[in-house]
Design a protein around this motif. Structure first.
Motif, mmCIF file in Angstrom:
data_model
loop_
_atom_site.group_PDB
_atom_site.id
_atom_site.type_symbol
_atom_site.label_atom_id
_atom_site.label_comp_id
_atom_site.label_asym_id
_atom_site.label_seq_id
_atom_site.Cartn_x
_atom_site.Cartn_y
_atom_site.Cartn_z
ATOM 1 N N ARG A 323 0.839 -1.217 0.000
ATOM 2 C CA ARG A 323 0.000 0.000 0.000
ATOM 3 C C ARG A 323 0.868 1.259 0.000
ATOM 4 O O ARG A 323 0.369 2.353 -0.281
ATOM 5 N N VAL A 324 2.143 1.122 0.318
ATOM 6 C CA VAL A 324 3.019 2.280 0.531
ATOM 7 C C VAL A 324 3.829 2.588 -0.730
ATOM 8 O O VAL A 324 4.293 1.680 -1.425
ATOM 9 N N GLY A 325 3.986 3.890 -1.024
ATOM 10 C CA GLY A 325 4.883 4.325 -2.093
ATOM 11 C C GLY A 325 4.417 4.002 -3.489
ATOM 12 O O GLY A 325 5.214 3.675 -4.361
ATOM 13 N N ARG A 326 3.113 4.122 -3.748
ATOM 14 C CA ARG A 326 2.572 3.682 -5.032
ATOM 15 C C ARG A 326 2.553 4.764 -6.113
ATOM 16 O O ARG A 326 2.273 4.454 -7.272
ATOM 17 N N SER A 327 2.817 6.021 -5.785
ATOM 18 C CA SER A 327 2.672 7.092 -6.776
ATOM 19 C C SER A 327 4.020 7.608 -7.271
ATOM 20 O O SER A 327 5.045 7.499 -6.596
ATOM 21 N N PHE A 328 4.003 8.211 -8.454
ATOM 22 C CA PHE A 328 5.194 8.857 -9.008
ATOM 23 C C PHE A 328 5.691 9.952 -8.075
ATOM 24 O O PHE A 328 6.882 10.096 -7.826
ATOM 25 N N ALA A 329 4.747 10.745 -7.551
ATOM 26 C CA ALA A 329 5.111 11.901 -6.736
ATOM 27 C C ALA A 329 5.725 11.495 -5.404
ATOM 28 O O ALA A 329 6.621 12.168 -4.884
#
Length: 368
Positions: A323-329
């Motif tokens: 669930r953690v760190g899933r986005s580009f940003a």
């Protein structure tokens, strides 16, 4: 040029530009996409082993497009209604020129008929040799992972010559053995689409957490973790091994922030609570393993309380960490396993993620 699919008294016309998805695939995704197209054309049984956040749904698009152009009927099935509701609008957006039927308990589409169906695995009991391609997403998820009747439903719903595609971040030990022995074809995507490593869980001893909660105390290590996220305005999920323990604990956590809330399988407004967390209206949620999949929230950080408990299998812990760190940003973030003694599942989950990161680096799928 148009392509036509003919069913019993029903005809579908598939235009050339049936797929309208304008995105691009990473190198890992593109390799997997090509393999899935080949498996669909070859009517194979095939596993896509993709880490959490790899973008495995997008990997399917070219294969679905090829199947539609070949006049095939496709079903994307998954054990959980939540995932069906998340996948259906994405497929409708990617394939706007056709009807996409969505099936789950109580759905409005129950008597529809279309070349592309998204359904819970329970809904497949309604079909007999109906699909030329069947894709089972989250193949390791409850209840499909333990219910042989759902495996029968999948088998019954597809044609004898159908292609069968399995998707998961955490294949069962049996599936892994079949893959390694060469009896099940597979492709592995060890990296996320944003080309950053998956955050590796940290393990932190929290003392006898169960006893402390009964004494109306939050273990100091957990108290500090939550307080720090509240201070920094970082959204978080706290996973508990049971509803009972979570309900004992929520009054204690509300002392840290009265806006904290709980969600579980019997909670009537689970979706609304998750949306409130996503929109910054609440700072964090206490939850059970019901939230281990299908949750993408920017900047989210996660902790597992009592990570040594038997309910937290290797698969569950890998999914929770995912669930953690899933986005580009915001591709980083922390995942912490609070425990009163390390379990084999905890150690294996950390090893699983480390191996995937190592493989991704070796294959050049991560940015230096």
């Amino acid at each position: 040029m148009n392509y036509r699919w003919t069913g019993p008294g029903i005809q579908f016309t598939t235009p050339d530009n049936v797929m309208r998805w304008a995105g691009t695939l990473s190198a890992g995704q593109q390799n997997a996409s090509d393999c899935v197209v080949e498996a669909v054309n070859g009517k194979d049984e095939f596993l896509v082993w993709a880490v959490c956040g790899a973008g495995k749904t997008e990997v399917l698009f070219s294969a679905i497009e090829a199947a539609l152009h070949a006049g095939k009927r496709i079903c994307l099935a998954t054990p959980r209604t939540d995932v069906v509701l998340e996948l259906s609008p994405r497929l409708k957006k990617a394939f706007p020129a056709i009807d996409v039927m969505t099936l789950y308990a109580g759905s409005a589409d129950r008597h529809g008929f279309s070349p592309l169906t998204v359904a819970t695995t329970h809904q497949l009991f309604r079909f007999i040799e109906a699909f030329d391609v069947i894709i089972v997403d989250e193949v390791d998820a409850f209840p499909y992972s333990i219910d042989d009747s759902l495996h029968y439903a999948v088998h019954k719903s597809k044609k004898v010559s159908a292609a069968t595609i399995y998707l998961t971040a955490t294949p069962s030990k049996r599936m892994q053995r079949l893959y390694r022995s060469g009896k099940l074809k597979a492709v592995i995507i060890p990296a996320r689409y944003h080309r950053q490593p998956i955050p590796v869980p940290g393990m932190k001893w929290s003392g006898n957490w169960k006893k402390l909660f009964l004494q109306q105390k939050i273990p100091p290590a957990i108290n500090g973790w939550v307080s720090e996220r509240l201070k920094q305005n970082i959204p978080f999920l706290l996973f508990f091994p049971s509803i009972q323990v979570m309900e004992q604990a929520i009054p204690l956590f509300k002392r840290l922030s009265p806006k904290l809330s709980i969600v579980h399988s019997r909670h009537p407004d689970r979706k609304e609570k998750v949306m409130a967390l996503r929109n910054g209206m609440i700072p964090g949620l206490l939850t059970t393993t019901i939230m281990e999949r299908g949750v993408t929230i920017d900047r989210l950080e996660v902790a597992v309380i009592g990570a040594e408990h038997e309910v937290f299998s290797e698969s569950a812990l890998v999914q929770i960490a995912g669930r953690v760190g899933r986005s580009f940003a915001n591709p980083a973030g922390t995942i912490t396993f609070f425990h009163f003694g390390k379990s084999k599942a905890m150690v294996e989950a950390v090893h699983h993620i480390q191996i995937m990161n190592k493989d991704a680096m070796k294959r050049g799928l991560l940015d230096e």
